[in-house]
Design an enzyme around this catalytic site. Structure first.
Site, mmCIF file in Angstrom:
data_model
loop_
_atom_site.group_PDB
_atom_site.id
_atom_site.type_symbol
_atom_site.label_atom_id
_atom_site.label_comp_id
_atom_site.label_asym_id
_atom_site.label_seq_id
_atom_site.Cartn_x
_atom_site.Cartn_y
_atom_site.Cartn_z
ATOM 1 N N ASP A 1 0.816 -1.214 0.000
ATOM 2 C CA ASP A 1 0.000 0.000 0.000
ATOM 3 C C ASP A 1 0.852 1.268 0.000
ATOM 4 O O ASP A 1 2.075 1.217 0.174
ATOM 5 C CB ASP A 1 -0.970 0.000 1.202
ATOM 6 C CG ASP A 1 -0.290 -0.409 2.515
ATOM 7 O OD1 ASP A 1 0.949 -0.379 2.574
ATOM 8 O OD2 ASP A 1 -1.007 -0.748 3.463
ATOM 9 N N ASN B 1 -7.664 -2.743 14.258
ATOM 10 C CA ASN B 1 -9.046 -3.057 13.876
ATOM 11 C C ASN B 1 -9.123 -4.236 12.885
ATOM 12 O O ASN B 1 -10.146 -4.454 12.253
ATOM 13 C CB ASN B 1 -9.744 -1.825 13.287
ATOM 14 C CG ASN B 1 -9.072 -1.333 12.003
ATOM 15 O OD1 ASN B 1 -8.119 -1.936 11.513
ATOM 16 N ND2 ASN B 1 -9.583 -0.243 11.453
ATOM 17 N N HIS C 1 -7.292 -4.615 10.126
ATOM 18 C CA HIS C 1 -7.001 -4.359 8.707
ATOM 19 C C HIS C 1 -5.694 -5.039 8.297
ATOM 20 O O HIS C 1 -4.780 -5.223 9.088
ATOM 21 C CB HIS C 1 -7.026 -2.866 8.359
ATOM 22 C CG HIS C 1 -5.876 -2.031 8.825
ATOM 23 N ND1 HIS C 1 -6.056 -0.838 9.499
ATOM 24 C CD2 HIS C 1 -4.545 -2.165 8.693
ATOM 25 C CE1 HIS C 1 -4.880 -0.298 9.761
ATOM 26 N NE2 HIS C 1 -3.936 -1.093 9.283
ATOM 27 N N GLU D 1 -9.782 -1.863 5.387
ATOM 28 C CA GLU D 1 -10.434 -1.565 6.645
ATOM 29 C C GLU D 1 -11.683 -2.434 6.823
ATOM 30 O O GLU D 1 -12.141 -3.068 5.868
ATOM 31 C CB GLU D 1 -10.831 -0.075 6.657
ATOM 32 C CG GLU D 1 -9.655 0.896 6.525
ATOM 33 C CD GLU D 1 -8.890 1.097 7.842
ATOM 34 O OE1 GLU D 1 -8.808 0.157 8.654
ATOM 35 O OE2 GLU D 1 -8.363 2.209 8.030
#
Ligand code: GLP
Length: 241
Positions: free
Chosen positions: A67, A135, A137, A142
């Site tokens: 990313d 979380n 990811h 996400e």
């Protein structure tokens, strides 16, 4: 899923660097998927040292990073391209032209998805390294991300922006979007190795290992992959049954 328990992130770096270097020893033209964030830093440090000690040749290796922040030029100090050059590529004999990081400057998903084409042009990723968001990811996928998603422009959640603000001068400097390989792009890798250390990752690790497979925890998609190794410390594993 294979679980390797280690004492701390330093030890994770020793174990994971061996897994990555074994890949290159078996195939000098290996295609690696690489990750940023704090989790893989000790892995890269160990790779640099072992590469010198064992004279490992990276000249035919290709890498694809997961990313990049949208809007950051490659020479921006917080860009993931800068991170990779600084933490790994500048210290080994890999050819920079064989290191791919999504461009943060693209504006459409038509451009983003060309990254998956490039990966398949290289016959796919042999080993994909991953960190894990608090979380759940992976990459920047996400909660709620499509399990069939390919590389695209994604919105970052407030919790990710907060978590990553530690690398920027102030929270408002953190980009609110990124270009990320999708869950499908990640699942296409032949092997996956994920590092999770520290208490903040415990709930994500529980969902990753025990499921259920759900979009709420993107990491749970990995339960459908046939070759996943996770390297965790005691704190990250403390909620496991
Ligand atoms: C970032 C990256 C992820 C990384 C995650 C965890 O948002 N996009 O690829 O795995 O955060 O980061 P850290 O390893 O610093 O906890």
């Amino acid at each position: 899923m294979k679980i390797i328990k280690v004492m701390n992130n330093g030890e994770a770096g020793k174990v994971v660097s061996d897994l990555i270097l074994d890949e290159i020893k078996n195939n000098s033209k290996a295609v690696l998927g690489l990750a940023t964030g704090s989790s893989p830093i000790t892995t890269y440090e160990n790779i640099i040292k072992k590469t010198k000690d064992q004279s490992i040749d990276w000249s035919e290796v290709t890498t694809f990073n997961l990313d990049e922040y949208k809007g950051l030029e490659s020479d921006h100090e917080q860009s993931y391209r800068y991170f990779m050059n600084d933490k790994l590529f500048n210290h080994i004999n890999i050819k920079k032209v064989n290191t791919f990081v999504p461009s943060g400057m693209i504006d459409s998903n038509e451009e983003a998805v060309k990254y998956d084409q490039l990966i398949s042009d290289h016959n796919g990723i042999d080993l994909q390294l991953l960190g894990l968001g608090i979380n759940g990811h992976v990459g920047f996928n996400e909660p709620g991300s499509d399990f069939e998603g390919l590389t695209s422009i994604v919105d970052l959640t407030k919790s990710t922006i907060e978590a990553n603000s530690r690398f920027f001068e102030k929270e408002s400097d953190v980009p609110t979007q990124a270009i990320s390989m999708g869950l499908k792009s990640i699942m296409n890798a032949k092997k996956i190795v994920l590092i999770a250390t520290g208490e903040s990752k415990a709930l994500a690790v529980k969902n990753l290992v025990e499921g259920p497979i759900s979009k709420e925890w993107p990491c749970s998609a990995l339960l459908n992959h046939p070759n996943v190794t996770i390297v965790i410390d005691q704190e990250a594993g403390k909620l496991l049954k």
